[in-house]
Design a protein around this motif. Structure first.
Motif, mmCIF file in Angstrom:
data_model
loop_
_atom_site.group_PDB
_atom_site.id
_atom_site.type_symbol
_atom_site.label_atom_id
_atom_site.label_comp_id
_atom_site.label_asym_id
_atom_site.label_seq_id
_atom_site.Cartn_x
_atom_site.Cartn_y
_atom_site.Cartn_z
ATOM 1 N N ALA A 183 40.159 -12.670 47.327
ATOM 2 C CA ALA A 183 41.308 -13.971 47.359
ATOM 3 C C ALA A 183 40.312 -14.981 48.830
ATOM 4 C CB ALA A 183 42.542 -13.386 47.917
ATOM 5 N N PHE A 191 45.359 -15.127 53.425
ATOM 6 C CA PHE A 191 45.745 -13.910 53.054
ATOM 7 C C PHE A 191 47.156 -13.301 53.325
ATOM 8 C CE2 PHE A 191 44.509 -11.043 50.283
ATOM 9 C CZ PHE A 191 44.744 -9.997 50.695
ATOM 10 N N SER A 212 52.009 -8.914 51.564
ATOM 11 C CA SER A 212 51.315 -8.817 53.346
ATOM 12 C C SER A 212 52.087 -8.673 54.705
ATOM 13 C CB SER A 212 50.753 -10.462 52.771
ATOM 14 O OG SER A 212 51.782 -10.756 52.443
ATOM 15 N N SER A 252 44.617 -2.818 51.198
ATOM 16 C CA SER A 252 44.126 -4.449 51.141
ATOM 17 C C SER A 252 43.358 -4.347 52.268
ATOM 18 C CB SER A 252 45.340 -5.405 51.542
ATOM 19 O OG SER A 252 46.306 -4.851 52.133
ATOM 20 N N LYS A 270 42.273 -6.372 54.837
ATOM 21 C CA LYS A 270 42.247 -7.655 55.639
ATOM 22 C C LYS A 270 41.686 -8.932 55.820
ATOM 23 C CE LYS A 270 47.346 -7.816 56.169
ATOM 24 N NZ LYS A 270 48.183 -8.263 57.042
ATOM 25 N N ASN A 278 39.710 -10.178 52.939
ATOM 26 C CA ASN A 278 39.999 -10.205 51.857
ATOM 27 C C ASN A 278 40.476 -10.729 50.636
ATOM 28 O OD1 ASN A 278 41.638 -12.670 53.860
ATOM 29 N ND2 ASN A 278 40.928 -14.460 52.952
ATOM 30 N N ALA A 288 48.675 -13.942 42.892
ATOM 31 C CA ALA A 288 48.979 -14.005 45.051
ATOM 32 C C ALA A 288 50.759 -14.202 44.546
ATOM 33 C CB ALA A 288 48.030 -14.797 45.196
#
Length: 126
Positions: A24, A29, A53, A72, A74, A77, A98
Motif C-alpha cells: 500500500a 496505513f 489497523s 501486516s 506496518k 505498509n 483498503a
C-alpha cells in the motif's frame, strides 16, 4: 496517489501454499483496514479475510478458516495472505482492498472499501 499492488499469485497443486502480498502507498496505513477478496469466473466477489489497523484483529471466511492467515507489516505498509492447504476451489483472482478502520466488521461487503488493487491470479490444480 493511493495504490494497492498485489503480488504472489501463481499456479500450484492442491495441498501446496502461496503467500500473497498487498503493498500500500499514498495513504496513512494505520488509518485503514485491509481486506482480501477473491472472484472466480462466473461467481460473485467473495470476502476472504480482513485485518484491522487499530488493533490488529483479524477475521476469516469459513471457507478459508484454519488454512489462510492474514498479517501486516506496518513499516513496509504491506499486508500478507498466507494460504496453506490450497484447494482447486480456491482458484480465483485475489484482490486486496483498503477501507476505514472498522470495515472488518463487515469485511464481506465490497462496497464499503475505498481503494482496490488490480488483483493477482491464483490457480490451484487438482
Amino acid at each position: 496517489e493511493v495504490q494497492l499492488v498485489e503480488s504472489g499469485g501463481g499456479l500450484v497443486q492442491a495441498g501446496e501454499s502461496l503467500r500473497l502480498s498487498c503493498a500500500a502507498s499514498g495513504f496513512t496505513f494505520d488509518d485503514y483496514a485491509i481486506g482480501w477478496f477473491r472472484q472466480a469466473p462466473g461467481k460473485e466477489r467473495e470476502g476472504v479475510s480482513c485485518i484491522s489497523s487499530n488493533d490488529g484483529s483479524t477475521v476469516y471466511a469459513d471457507s478459508v478458516k484454519g488454512r489462510f492467515t492474514i498479517s501486516s507489516d506496518k513499516p513496509k505498509n504491506t499486508v500478507y495472505l498466507q494460504m496453506n492447504s490450497l484447494k482447486p476451489e480456491d482458484t480465483a483472482v485475489y484482490y486486496c482492498a483498503a477501507g476505514g478502520p472498522f470495515v472488518c466488521s463487515y469485511y464481506y461487503t465490497f462496497k464499503i472499501y475505498d481503494y482496490w488493487g488490480q488483483g493477482t491470479q491464483v490457480t490451484v490444480s487438482s
